[in-house]
Motif scaffolding. Structure first.
Motif, short mmCIF file in Angstrom:
data_model
loop_
_atom_site.label_atom_id
_atom_site.label_comp_id
_atom_site.label_asym_id
_atom_site.label_seq_id
_atom_site.Cartn_x
_atom_site.Cartn_y
_atom_site.Cartn_z
N LYS A 12 0.69 77.42 25.13
CA LYS A 12 0.99 76.07 25.60
C LYS A 12 1.92 75.34 24.63
CE LYS A 12 -1.33 71.71 26.78
NZ LYS A 12 -2.64 71.03 26.88
N GLN A 13 1.63 75.45 23.33
CA GLN A 13 2.44 74.79 22.32
C GLN A 13 3.84 75.38 22.25
OE1 GLN A 13 1.74 72.00 20.70
NE2 GLN A 13 -0.19 71.94 21.84
N LEU A 14 3.94 76.72 22.41
CA LEU A 14 5.25 77.36 22.40
C LEU A 14 6.09 76.91 23.59
CD1 LEU A 14 4.28 81.00 21.31
CD2 LEU A 14 5.65 79.35 20.00
N THR A 15 5.45 76.80 24.75
CA THR A 15 6.17 76.34 25.94
C THR A 15 6.64 74.90 25.76
OG1 THR A 15 4.88 77.79 27.38
CG2 THR A 15 5.99 75.92 28.42
N ARG A 16 5.77 74.07 25.23
CA ARG A 16 6.12 72.67 24.99
C ARG A 16 7.30 72.57 24.03
NH1 ARG A 16 3.43 67.73 25.41
NH2 ARG A 16 3.89 66.19 23.80
N GLN A 17 7.28 73.37 22.96
CA GLN A 17 8.37 73.34 22.00
C GLN A 17 9.66 73.86 22.60
OE1 GLN A 17 8.16 71.90 18.88
NE2 GLN A 17 10.38 72.08 19.09
N ALA A 18 9.55 74.87 23.47
CA ALA A 18 10.75 75.40 24.14
C ALA A 18 11.39 74.33 25.02
CB ALA A 18 10.37 76.61 24.97
N LEU A 19 10.57 73.53 25.68
CA LEU A 19 11.09 72.44 26.50
C LEU A 19 11.78 71.38 25.64
CD1 LEU A 19 8.09 72.08 28.97
CD2 LEU A 19 10.44 72.68 29.62
N VAL A 20 11.17 71.06 24.51
CA VAL A 20 11.78 70.07 23.60
C VAL A 20 13.11 70.60 23.08
CG1 VAL A 20 11.55 68.91 21.38
CG2 VAL A 20 9.58 69.04 22.92
N ASP A 21 13.14 71.85 22.64
CA ASP A 21 14.37 72.43 22.11
C ASP A 21 15.47 72.46 23.17
OD1 ASP A 21 13.06 72.83 19.72
OD2 ASP A 21 12.65 74.96 20.09
N ALA A 22 15.09 72.83 24.39
CA ALA A 22 16.08 72.89 25.48
C ALA A 22 16.61 71.50 25.79
CB ALA A 22 15.44 73.50 26.72
N ILE A 40 16.43 71.30 32.24
CA ILE A 40 15.61 71.55 31.05
C ILE A 40 14.65 72.71 31.30
CG2 ILE A 40 13.90 70.57 29.48
CD1 ILE A 40 15.13 67.80 30.14
N ALA A 41 14.02 72.69 32.46
CA ALA A 41 13.07 73.76 32.80
C ALA A 41 13.77 75.11 32.84
CB ALA A 41 12.41 73.46 34.13
N GLU A 42 14.94 75.15 33.46
CA GLU A 42 15.68 76.41 33.55
C GLU A 42 16.09 76.91 32.17
OE1 GLU A 42 19.69 78.28 35.69
OE2 GLU A 42 19.16 76.18 35.96
N ALA A 43 16.55 76.00 31.32
CA ALA A 43 16.97 76.40 29.97
C ALA A 43 15.80 76.91 29.14
CB ALA A 43 17.63 75.21 29.27
N ALA A 44 14.60 76.40 29.43
CA ALA A 44 13.41 76.84 28.71
C ALA A 44 12.73 78.03 29.40
CB ALA A 44 12.41 75.69 28.59
N ASP A 45 13.32 78.46 30.54
CA ASP A 45 12.80 79.60 31.30
C ASP A 45 11.40 79.35 31.84
OD1 ASP A 45 13.07 82.09 32.48
OD2 ASP A 45 12.22 83.17 30.78
N LYS A 58 11.75 63.09 31.91
CA LYS A 58 12.59 63.71 30.88
C LYS A 58 12.66 62.87 29.60
CE LYS A 58 17.16 62.02 32.39
NZ LYS A 58 18.54 62.43 32.78
N GLU A 59 12.56 61.54 29.73
CA GLU A 59 12.60 60.72 28.51
C GLU A 59 11.38 60.94 27.63
OE1 GLU A 59 11.71 57.76 31.95
OE2 GLU A 59 13.01 59.48 31.58
N ASP A 60 10.28 61.41 28.22
CA ASP A 60 9.08 61.66 27.43
C ASP A 60 9.26 62.82 26.45
OD1 ASP A 60 7.61 59.59 28.55
OD2 ASP A 60 6.92 60.83 30.20
N VAL A 61 10.22 63.71 26.75
CA VAL A 61 10.49 64.82 25.83
C VAL A 61 10.94 64.28 24.48
CG1 VAL A 61 11.83 66.93 25.46
CG2 VAL A 61 11.13 66.30 27.77
#
Length: 203
Positions: A12-22, A40-45, A58-61
């Motif tokens: 869960k944390q890795l997915t969350r971080q991937a979304l932030v990075d993307a 963002i979702a597509e870029a984070a796969d 998206k602003e919550d990211v």
């Protein structure tokens, strides 16, 4: 079972971080307004549904760790030793928040991006203000309970401290200073807010 729970939490944390990075990458490369949740979702796969499991919009990211930082400050107040002066407790609360920012938002570029967008994008500005107000209210409530203060006093003290730290951080970031200088600016702001003028610790 504990190992399975731990694996799920790490995923869960890795997915969350991937979304932030993307999001940071896309907001920087193509602009905030031109980047949607689907991008963002597509870029984070991951799917859009997965995005919304982590963030409401998206602003919550841009504010991914804000609630965690408020939690750290509240715990610093609640876990204080019985005779701890208010100034000492507030300094510890600020230090925990600054450490969290230094470990996450600053090196990830999230803090710098947020500082830019908050002055140019109304949706981001509104969300940052709402999140900041909510965090300050939580911390002020903890301080009020800990030191038997009235609402206005506790809100004023916390507002002065967090306002100083935020203003120093935004100024440093807008000047393009490196993370270590931004951290130093936030620490200096803490000293200024807590000692000039002095906050009474006998209340």
């Amino acid at each position: 079972m504990p190992d399975e729970v731990g694996r799920r939490e790490r995923k869960k944390q890795l997915t969350r971080q991937a979304l932030v990075d993307a999001a940071v990458r896309l907001f920087t490369e193509q602009g905030y307004d031109r980047t949607g949740v689907a991008d963002i979702a597509e870029a984070a796969d991951v799917s859009k549904r997965t995005f919304f499991l982590h963030f409401a919009a998206k602003e919550d990211v841009l504010l991914a760790d804000s609630e965690a930082r408020a939690d750290l400050a509240v715990r610093a107040i609640e876990e204080r030793r019985p005779d701890a002066p208010m100034r000492e407790v507030l300094a510890e609360a600020a230090a925990r928040m600054i450490d969290n920012t230094t470990a996450g938002d600053l090196p990830a570029g999230l803090a710098a991006l947020r500082a830019r967008l908050v002055v140019t994008t109304p949706a981001v500005q509104a969300r940052v203000l709402h999140t900041t107000f909510t965090a300050q209210a939580r911390i002020a409530a903890a301080l009020r309970e800990a030191y038997d203060l009235d609402d206005i006093t506790s809100a004023s003290i916390v507002g002065a401290l967090m306002g100083a730290i935020s203003a120093a951080a935004v100024t440093s970031l807008q000047l393009g200073e490196p993370p270590e200088r931004t951290r130093a600016a936030m620490q200096q702001a803490t000293e200024i807010a807590l000692y000039y003028p002095e906050i009474s610790t006998t209340t």
